[in-house]
Each structure stands twice: as C-alpha cells, then as structure tokens.
Design a protein around this motif. Structure first.
Motif, PDB file in Angstrom:
ATOM      1  N   LYS A   1      -3.824  11.531  -2.790  1.00 49.39           N
ATOM      2  CA  LYS A   1      -4.746  12.477  -2.165  1.00 49.39           C
ATOM      3  C   LYS A   1      -4.562  13.871  -2.752  1.00 49.39           C
ATOM      4  O   LYS A   1      -3.439  14.285  -3.031  1.00 49.39           O
ATOM      5  CB  LYS A   1      -4.497  12.511  -0.654  1.00 49.39           C
ATOM      6  CG  LYS A   1      -4.845  11.200   0.028  1.00 49.39           C
ATOM      7  CD  LYS A   1      -4.773  11.340   1.532  1.00 49.39           C
ATOM      8  CE  LYS A   1      -5.290  10.082   2.217  1.00 49.39           C
ATOM      9  NZ  LYS A   1      -5.283  10.212   3.694  1.00 49.39           N
TER      10      LYS A   1
ATOM     11  N   ILE B   1       0.371   5.646   0.031  1.00 44.41           N
ATOM     12  CA  ILE B   1      -0.472   6.848   0.033  1.00 44.41           C
ATOM     13  C   ILE B   1       0.426   8.036  -0.261  1.00 44.41           C
ATOM     14  O   ILE B   1       1.458   8.225   0.393  1.00 44.41           O
ATOM     15  CB  ILE B   1      -1.187   7.030   1.389  1.00 44.41           C
ATOM     16  CG1 ILE B   1      -2.079   5.828   1.674  1.00 44.41           C
ATOM     17  CG2 ILE B   1      -2.012   8.322   1.383  1.00 44.41           C
ATOM     18  CD1 ILE B   1      -2.716   5.849   3.053  1.00 44.41           C
TER      19      ILE B   1
ATOM     20  N   ASP C   1       0.845  -1.193   0.000  1.00 40.82           N
ATOM     21  CA  ASP C   1       0.000   0.000   0.000  1.00 40.82           C
ATOM     22  C   ASP C   1       0.875   1.235   0.000  1.00 40.82           C
ATOM     23  O   ASP C   1       1.945   1.247   0.629  1.00 40.82           O
ATOM     24  CB  ASP C   1      -0.909   0.025   1.239  1.00 40.82           C
ATOM     25  CG  ASP C   1      -1.938  -1.081   1.227  1.00 40.82           C
ATOM     26  OD1 ASP C   1      -1.706  -2.108   1.898  1.00 40.82           O
ATOM     27  OD2 ASP C   1      -2.943  -0.922   0.535  1.00 40.82           O
TER      28      ASP C   1
ATOM     29  N   ASN D   1      -7.992   0.423 -12.371  1.00 34.19           N
ATOM     30  CA  ASN D   1      -8.612   1.619 -11.812  1.00 34.19           C
ATOM     31  C   ASN D   1      -9.691   1.239 -10.797  1.00 34.19           C
ATOM     32  O   ASN D   1     -10.023   0.055 -10.654  1.00 34.19           O
ATOM     33  CB  ASN D   1      -9.153   2.522 -12.926  1.00 34.19           C
ATOM     34  CG  ASN D   1     -10.315   1.898 -13.697  1.00 34.19           C
ATOM     35  OD1 ASN D   1     -11.015   1.029 -13.191  1.00 34.19           O
ATOM     36  ND2 ASN D   1     -10.509   2.365 -14.905  1.00 34.19           N
ATOM     37  N   PRO D   2     -10.206   2.216 -10.073  1.00 32.81           N
ATOM     38  CA  PRO D   2     -11.192   1.890  -9.025  1.00 32.81           C
ATOM     39  C   PRO D   2     -12.451   1.212  -9.552  1.00 32.81           C
ATOM     40  O   PRO D   2     -13.211   0.628  -8.773  1.00 32.81           O
ATOM     41  CB  PRO D   2     -11.502   3.260  -8.406  1.00 32.81           C
ATOM     42  CG  PRO D   2     -10.255   4.050  -8.639  1.00 32.81           C
ATOM     43  CD  PRO D   2      -9.745   3.604  -9.987  1.00 32.81           C
TER      44      PRO D   2
ATOM     45  N   THR E   1      -4.504  12.406  -8.836  1.00 32.04           N
ATOM     46  CA  THR E   1      -5.528  11.579  -8.189  1.00 32.04           C
ATOM     47  C   THR E   1      -6.001  10.448  -9.113  1.00 32.04           C
ATOM     48  O   THR E   1      -6.363   9.371  -8.649  1.00 32.04           O
ATOM     49  CB  THR E   1      -6.729  12.424  -7.753  1.00 32.04           C
ATOM     50  OG1 THR E   1      -7.239  13.131  -8.882  1.00 32.04           O
ATOM     51  CG2 THR E   1      -6.320  13.439  -6.681  1.00 32.04           C
TER      52      THR E   1
ATOM     53  N   THR F   1      -2.960   5.237  -3.383  1.00 33.15           N
ATOM     54  CA  THR F   1      -3.973   6.275  -3.158  1.00 33.15           C
ATOM     55  C   THR F   1      -3.276   7.618  -3.254  1.00 33.15           C
ATOM     56  O   THR F   1      -2.324   7.879  -2.518  1.00 33.15           O
ATOM     57  CB  THR F   1      -4.627   6.134  -1.776  1.00 33.15           C
ATOM     58  OG1 THR F   1      -5.194   4.823  -1.661  1.00 33.15           O
ATOM     59  CG2 THR F   1      -5.712   7.177  -1.589  1.00 33.15           C
TER      60      THR F   1
ATOM     61  N   ARG G   1      -1.431  -1.097  -3.880  1.00 34.61           N
ATOM     62  CA  ARG G   1      -2.598  -0.210  -3.899  1.00 34.61           C
ATOM     63  C   ARG G   1      -2.136   1.216  -3.656  1.00 34.61           C
ATOM     64  O   ARG G   1      -1.606   1.533  -2.593  1.00 34.61           O
ATOM     65  CB  ARG G   1      -3.613  -0.632  -2.840  1.00 34.61           C
ATOM     66  CG  ARG G   1      -4.879   0.230  -2.843  1.00 34.61           C
ATOM     67  CD  ARG G   1      -5.931  -0.340  -1.900  1.00 34.61           C
ATOM     68  NE  ARG G   1      -6.355  -1.666  -2.318  1.00 34.61           N
ATOM     69  CZ  ARG G   1      -7.268  -1.910  -3.235  1.00 34.61           C
ATOM     70  NH1 ARG G   1      -7.870  -0.915  -3.850  1.00 34.61           N
ATOM     71  NH2 ARG G   1      -7.594  -3.152  -3.537  1.00 34.61           N
TER      72      ARG G   1
ATOM     73  N   SER H   1      -4.607   6.833  -8.867  1.00 35.05           N
ATOM     74  CA  SER H   1      -5.040   5.905  -7.808  1.00 35.05           C
ATOM     75  C   SER H   1      -5.534   4.591  -8.410  1.00 35.05           C
ATOM     76  O   SER H   1      -6.033   4.552  -9.534  1.00 35.05           O
ATOM     77  CB  SER H   1      -6.136   6.545  -6.965  1.00 35.05           C
ATOM     78  OG  SER H   1      -5.656   7.676  -6.279  1.00 35.05           O
TER      79      SER H   1
END
Lengths: 112, 108
Positions: free
Chosen positions: B107, B12, B10, B38-39, B79, B105, B103, B82
């Motif tokens: 922000k 961030i 992960d 993608n999400p 963004t 992310t 993963r 992500s």
C-alpha cells in the motif's frame, strides 16, 4: 528480444466446440510446457515436451491434447471444452535442465 | 509427489517495508525457482536458486537444500511489487510443481 508468445490473448469458445491455443518461442529452448491456472490458484502442469518427447501429467483429462510440430511451436487442443475448462492457459519454456524458465502472457479461455 | 508449501498466504505491507516469504518443499528438488505474477497475470522468473544466495536489486533469495526450504526477501517494498509470489520445485526431470503462492499487497 527472445520471448514466448501466446495467441490469442483472449479466446471465447462454445461449450463442446474444439479450440486450439498456440505458443511460439524464440529462445530455442528444448522444453515447452502447458499450464492451466484457475482464479486464485497456482499454475497446474498439464503436460510438457522434452524436445519431441511428450510427457502427460497423470491427472490431465483426455480432453486435452498437445502438438509440437517443431522446436518453436506448441499447441494445446481442447477437444470438447466444458465450463470447467475456463481458465488462463500458460505456455512456458526452459532448457533441458529447467534453467531460464520463461512464461508467455497466457491465453484466457472463456467457455459459453 | 513433491509438496511445495508457501507462507504466509497473504501479506499486506506499507510501502518501504521489508518482508520475507518462505517456501518449504517436501522432497529433494534439483531446481528451485521463484516467480512473480503481476496483477495482469504475467509470470516473471525472479530467481533460479537450487542452493545458496542470490541478489537482484531489492530482491534476494536463499535456498538451504539440505533443510528443504527457500526464502525470498523483499526490501524497501514498492507498490509495483504487489502480486503473487510463487516458488516452484523441479522434482522429476522437467516436472515443475508450484506452491499455492503468497499474495502480496503493498500500500502507498
């Protein structure tokens, strides 16, 4: 645009009721693959067709079968879906050398 | 069989930051690729990179096949970067194996 198309996008089936997922491609790729992806996991290869030659992964359950009637189409048949078969099913294609690997948008299967 | 390990699991980031994702593979591969999921679940092929370095916009990748690793660089992250980044190695004919993924992310 050349692409890999999966239908349907979402599929709900009853426990034990056979279900078929479809995949078509306009890329004229020799190889077509089926992957299973469960939540927060990597895609897991179920089997693939190298032209008409079927290649099954050793740990793919017998409950899963596949057909490739021609270059463009490939089907995933689940003979008796169980709750554990709920997942995203991804179809992909590539050249013989594995170049140009292209995924479809997937079919999310729910078993009720 | 082949093992494909990715790190970190992960990540961030703040928008604009740079990052490096790593993929180690346990045996010889003849086809190392990077994908972005993608999400919404769509997997996109980013790079086919059995060896050497390639760049595509803000993304670049390097594979050192003799040392069995590959790196994916993301610069000036946005963004829309992500999602989950997978590396995958082709071990035996068309047998593509995926790592567990990183993963990311980003922000705002």
């Amino acid at each position: 645009d050349a692409m890999v198309i999966q239908n349907p996008r979402y599929q709900v089936t009853q426990f034990g009721k056979p279900v078929t997922l479809s995949c078509s491609q306009t890329l004229n790729h020799n190889v077509m693959y089926w992957y299973q992806q469960k939540s927060s996991q990597a895609p897991k290869l179920l089997f693939h067709y190298y032209d008409k030659d079927f290649n099954n992964e050793a740990d793919t359950p017998d409950n899963f079968q596949s057909r490739r009637p021609n270059t463009s189409f490939c089907f995933l048949d689940i003979r008796s879906p169980g709750l554990g078969d709920a997942a995203m099913y991804l179809c992909a294609t590539s050249s013989r050398q594995g170049i140009g690997y292209t995924f479809g948008s997937g079919t999310r299967l729910t078993v009720v | 069989g082949i093992q494909v390990e990715q790190s970190p699991p992960d990540l961030i980031l703040q928008e604009g930051a740079n990052s490096t994702l790593r993929c180690n593979f346990s045996d010889s591969v003849n086809n190392l690729q990077w994908f972005h999921q993608n999400p919404w679940g769509q997997l996109i092929n980013l790079f086919y990179i059995p060896s050497g370095t390639k760049q595509n916009g803000r993304l670049s990748a390097t594979t050192v096949a003799t040392e069995r690793y590959s790196l994916l660089y993301i610069s000036s992250s946005q963004t829309t970067d992500s999602g989950v980044y997978f590396c995958a190695g082709r071990y035996n004919n068309n047998d593509m194996r995926f790592g567990a993924g990183t993963r990311l992310t980003v922000k705002p």
